[in-house]
Design a protein around this motif. Sequence first.
Motif, mmCIF file in Angstrom:
data_model
loop_
_atom_site.group_PDB
_atom_site.id
_atom_site.type_symbol
_atom_site.label_atom_id
_atom_site.label_comp_id
_atom_site.label_asym_id
_atom_site.label_seq_id
_atom_site.Cartn_x
_atom_site.Cartn_y
_atom_site.Cartn_z
ATOM 1 N N GLU A 823 145.754 -57.609 -39.130
ATOM 2 C CA GLU A 823 145.294 -56.504 -39.966
ATOM 3 C C GLU A 823 143.804 -56.272 -39.778
ATOM 4 N N GLY A 824 143.364 -55.046 -40.088
ATOM 5 C CA GLY A 824 141.946 -54.728 -40.029
ATOM 6 C C GLY A 824 141.149 -55.595 -40.981
ATOM 7 N N GLY A 825 140.065 -56.197 -40.493
ATOM 8 C CA GLY A 825 139.225 -57.051 -41.313
ATOM 9 C C GLY A 825 139.801 -58.431 -41.549
ATOM 10 N N ALA A 826 140.962 -58.754 -40.957
ATOM 11 C CA ALA A 826 141.615 -60.045 -41.202
ATOM 12 C C ALA A 826 141.373 -60.992 -40.030
ATOM 13 N N GLN A 827 141.869 -62.211 -40.203
ATOM 14 C CA GLN A 827 141.662 -63.242 -39.205
ATOM 15 C C GLN A 827 142.928 -64.078 -39.101
ATOM 16 N N VAL A 828 143.340 -64.413 -37.886
ATOM 17 C CA VAL A 828 144.489 -65.300 -37.696
ATOM 18 C C VAL A 828 144.023 -66.534 -36.938
ATOM 19 N N GLN A 829 144.773 -67.610 -37.129
ATOM 20 C CA GLN A 829 144.392 -68.894 -36.549
ATOM 21 C C GLN A 829 145.461 -69.346 -35.566
ATOM 22 N N GLN A 830 145.032 -69.990 -34.512
ATOM 23 C CA GLN A 830 145.961 -70.540 -33.524
ATOM 24 C C GLN A 830 145.532 -71.958 -33.175
ATOM 25 N N VAL A 831 146.514 -72.836 -32.995
ATOM 26 C CA VAL A 831 146.244 -74.241 -32.683
ATOM 27 C C VAL A 831 146.602 -74.503 -31.222
ATOM 28 N N ILE A 832 145.720 -75.182 -30.532
ATOM 29 C CA ILE A 832 145.970 -75.601 -29.154
ATOM 30 C C ILE A 832 145.836 -77.116 -29.083
ATOM 31 N N ASN A 833 146.856 -77.793 -28.592
ATOM 32 C CA ASN A 833 146.825 -79.236 -28.403
ATOM 33 C C ASN A 833 146.580 -79.528 -26.924
ATOM 34 N N ILE A 834 145.712 -80.498 -26.640
ATOM 35 C CA ILE A 834 145.266 -80.779 -25.275
ATOM 36 C C ILE A 834 145.408 -82.271 -25.002
ATOM 37 N N GLU A 835 145.903 -82.616 -23.849
ATOM 38 C CA GLU A 835 145.975 -84.007 -23.400
ATOM 39 C C GLU A 835 145.351 -84.086 -22.019
ATOM 40 N N CYS A 836 144.368 -84.979 -21.852
ATOM 41 C CA CYS A 836 143.695 -85.167 -20.568
ATOM 42 C C CYS A 836 144.472 -86.214 -19.776
ATOM 43 N N LEU A 837 145.057 -85.791 -18.653
ATOM 44 C CA LEU A 837 145.854 -86.696 -17.831
ATOM 45 C C LEU A 837 144.976 -87.442 -16.833
ATOM 46 N N THR A 838 144.026 -86.733 -16.228
ATOM 47 C CA THR A 838 143.073 -87.333 -15.305
ATOM 48 C C THR A 838 141.822 -86.473 -15.304
ATOM 49 N N ASP A 839 140.773 -86.904 -14.609
ATOM 50 C CA ASP A 839 139.522 -86.132 -14.657
ATOM 51 C C ASP A 839 139.713 -84.777 -13.986
ATOM 52 N N PHE A 840 138.916 -83.787 -14.435
ATOM 53 C CA PHE A 840 139.070 -82.413 -13.963
ATOM 54 C C PHE A 840 137.720 -81.724 -13.924
ATOM 55 N N SER A 841 137.658 -80.591 -13.209
ATOM 56 C CA SER A 841 136.404 -79.835 -13.081
ATOM 57 C C SER A 841 136.526 -78.418 -13.611
ATOM 58 N N ASP A 842 137.684 -77.801 -13.421
ATOM 59 C CA ASP A 842 137.860 -76.429 -13.881
ATOM 60 C C ASP A 842 138.165 -76.397 -15.380
ATOM 61 N N ALA A 843 138.201 -75.173 -15.933
ATOM 62 C CA ALA A 843 138.532 -74.994 -17.353
ATOM 63 C C ALA A 843 139.764 -74.103 -17.462
ATOM 64 N N PRO A 844 140.617 -74.340 -18.466
ATOM 65 C CA PRO A 844 141.778 -73.457 -18.666
ATOM 66 C C PRO A 844 141.328 -72.038 -18.988
ATOM 67 N N LEU A 845 142.176 -71.069 -18.634
ATOM 68 C CA LEU A 845 141.863 -69.664 -18.895
ATOM 69 C C LEU A 845 142.679 -69.177 -20.090
ATOM 70 N N LEU A 846 141.993 -68.612 -21.058
ATOM 71 C CA LEU A 846 142.641 -68.016 -22.228
ATOM 72 C C LEU A 846 142.708 -66.506 -22.007
ATOM 73 N N ASN A 847 143.922 -65.957 -22.029
ATOM 74 C CA ASN A 847 144.094 -64.510 -21.899
ATOM 75 C C ASN A 847 144.564 -63.930 -23.221
ATOM 76 N N ILE A 848 143.920 -62.864 -23.660
ATOM 77 C CA ILE A 848 144.228 -62.225 -24.945
ATOM 78 C C ILE A 848 144.576 -60.772 -24.679
ATOM 79 N N LYS A 849 145.704 -60.340 -25.213
ATOM 80 C CA LYS A 849 146.122 -58.942 -25.064
ATOM 81 C C LYS A 849 146.537 -58.400 -26.420
ATOM 82 N N PHE A 850 146.149 -57.182 -26.681
ATOM 83 C CA PHE A 850 146.591 -56.509 -27.896
ATOM 84 C C PHE A 850 146.350 -55.013 -27.721
ATOM 85 N N ARG A 851 146.947 -54.276 -28.618
ATOM 86 C CA ARG A 851 146.752 -52.821 -28.578
ATOM 87 C C ARG A 851 145.935 -52.397 -29.791
#
Length: 983
Positions: A823-851
Amino acid sequence: MMLTQSDAQKDLHLQEGKSKEAEIKRINKELANIRSKFKGDKALDGYSKKKYVCKLLFIFLLGHDIDFGHMEAVNLLSSNKYTEKQIGYLFISVLVNSNSELIRLINNAIKNDLSSRNPTFMCLALHCIANVGSREMAEAFAGEIPRILVAGDTMDSVKQSAALCLLRLYKTSPDLVLMGEWTSRVVHLLNDQHMGVVTAAISLITCLSQKNPDEFKTCVSLAVSRLSRIVSSASTDLQDYTYYFVPAPWLSCKLLRLLQCYPPPEDGAVKGRLVECLETILNKAQEPPKSKKVQHSNAKNAILFEAIALIIHYDSEPNLLVRACNQLGQFLQHRETNLRYLALESMCTLASSEFSHEAVKTHIETVINALKTERDVSVRQRAADLLYAMCDRSNAKQIVAEMLSYLETADYSIREEMVLKVAILAEKYAVDYSWYVDTILNLIRIAGDYVSEEVWYRVIQIVINRDDVQGYAAKTVFEALQAPACHENMVKVGGYILGEFGNLIAGDPRSSPLVQFNLLHSKFHLCSVPTRALLLSAYIKFINLFPETKSTIQEVLRCDSQIRNSDVELQQRAVEYLKLSSIASTDVLATVLEEMPPFPERESSILAKLKKKKGPGAVSAGELEEGKREGGELNGGGGGGERPGDTTAMAASNASTPSPSADLLGLRSAAPVSAAPPSAGSLLVDVFSEAGPAAPAAGVHDDGFLRDLEPPTESSDSLLAEGPGDSDSAPPSVVSEDPAPPLPESDELLNKFVCKNNGVLFENQLLQIGIKSEYRQNLGRMYLFYGNKTSVQFVSFSTTVNCPGELQSQLNVQLKPVDPLVEGGAQVQQVINIECLTDFSDAPLLNIKFRYGGALQNLSLKLPVTINKFFQPTEMSSQDFFQRWKQLSQPQQEAQKIFKANHPMDTEVLKAKLLGLGTALLDNVDPNPENFVCAGVIQTKAQQVGCLLRLEPNAQAQMYRLTLRSSKDTVAKRLCELLSEQF
């Protein structure tokens, strides 16, 4: 000569003191006369027509309906006399509906006036377009007005009217007002010599920038340049636009507000000039006033508060943030109530910044005094908000005590919100559980009517999950129940805790089993049905804990007031509990009535309730910017995913269908699973979620952190698998378009979060994305807050996370679904759970789409998940450090970089950043006291990687040498790259 309202009143012979009936009679007579004049054979001259139209307008303003005269008003538009044309436009602006059939005739007259090049007529036409603002007018003139606005031969007064007219059309029909080729020329109006044109144009540019920031980003440098000229000018330089010795205050405020639509300027020169402007504004605030008039101080303070808002928006200049905080601190004791209110409100936002939090804390005594002594309730509420925002471990007990003290006399309108804040702070920053229990019980005693179920559920969950607090809690509630006047919420807590743990205090004769039972039963008749149901469950628990009370309790259950109770829930419980206690053996009874297992972990709904209480989009920046202030360690085994339940009623009610009322003990919910050992996590958790409890995930470490972290059901990039407790949530709507490429500034945004876990990740004119995260060992949980900054709904809102290339095998990421409608002026929350399996250099990409307004918005960002987030600090002595340093001496184990300082070389800021990195900062280790050394171990599922760090600053040369040694070369190299951008 123009006909004024008073002339029309005299002409109608309306005098004060006449009755309403006389007025209506006189008006009806005049309307009949005007109608006859309009319909008469004799053509009216312009003056007469103007006079009668003016009378009709006046009669309408008196509250009477007018259903004729519109055509005569349209005819006045073709007059060449200003007064006649003015009355025609005025009548049309007030009385003509935007859907009227006359709009086309009106549009023709407006076109003639716009092409006449007569500035007076052009202004009248533009004012009419702005006042009516119909879609048909937007279609007719949206292409013409920008041309008039930027034309070189257009007079300044017409440019002002054109800018404001275009702004009105853009607000009513944004899809029709397309700037296109006019964009750069409209932006360059900021350089216009006429201050009135700049003032009008900046309102238009600000609105356009909020919707299309990339198209208008060139306005930033021009706005800074114009602001610099105004701020550095004397009041005599801009005489026509100086207001009580303050040069162009309205324009200054609008320029500062425009700059808040954009991130800090990338150009060093522009940024430096802007910082100078802000410093000048802060300096001028310290100067003695040039006038004692209130208008002078109002104008001066308006600019100051907008400048502070811009400083807070940028959140990148520590010196400015601290100066802003000190300036606001001076206003906290100002005699003007409005200034105190605004200062408290701005400091709430400042408290969320890692740079200014400590400065805000210095004003704690002043804020506490405001909470106690302010006469205006709105100011007291802002003071309470600020105390909540500035709270951390160092002052939590003081702030909670003051808020509890204030609660006793607080206004009823803010008590519920205050109770929620006290409960959240007590949990977040508690260092021992006895203090937390005392605080919540005091809360119930002081403001029991405003303590929601969420709060008392939570204290029960804490007690059940922590063995070391159970005895203390039982003793404390027993003492609290002895008060003659005891709130019902206290009875609920007492009944539940004594039913579970009353045996821990039964050894004292003063709290023997019968004394406990009699104390609880003395409150029974005063309680509501749900509480009585809870007490009956506590009684049957007593029979298991204290067999000697069996006969006494059975007598209570057997009495007519119980087994013949008019409430079917109470009657059923009494009958079933009585039967259970009579026929079940001791072993069966002990099994059915065993102690409640710990509750599984859930995210907190107390914060959600506070946000709902304060309105849409009210998650404060304080909740988002907590990088400096870690949460308390009070979550035990997690925050129960359901209401506190007991296995007694589950067994007793298995064959029946109780009434839907009174399920306070979770009698009809699934029995909680056995939880892992209590966690020391700092996430607030949910004790009253409707969803069932989450099963423990395999492979989670012994501290039980993120117990409900589950691996994705498909490949690592298939992240929309339904998480526990989310079965009722539909997956986000899928948008068919491909994900957008990462934003150009993605790396810069990522670097902002290397040394902090919380803050605003991204913001444009439509959307704000806040982030709040926590990591323990090789696990992490991230909360994303998507805020709709507009008044229009976001539909088909969906998010995905992609781990490109090798990252799929290095990180396990699980994304919980998000609501597809924001809704206009509102806020929604999302939870992301992460587990590190081994060392890494890149970062995950978050894609957001809406109309938004029918147009697809598609953006991609890098999630700020970097390898240092999985650091575990390691304390080492000087000898151990250098011994390990020498062991890591192979060339591939070391990464070193010498670079120029990007920020002022402040020792405290350097320490804060190194601590934010996640390592332990080792004191008195390096022979050179100016150097910094750190140690830590990166925890991954596959292995542990030890890391040592040495940072050598050279203040004279403004250079750093950064050296990292690690047992794995890729880790040392990546950490060196990340850290070199931070200093």
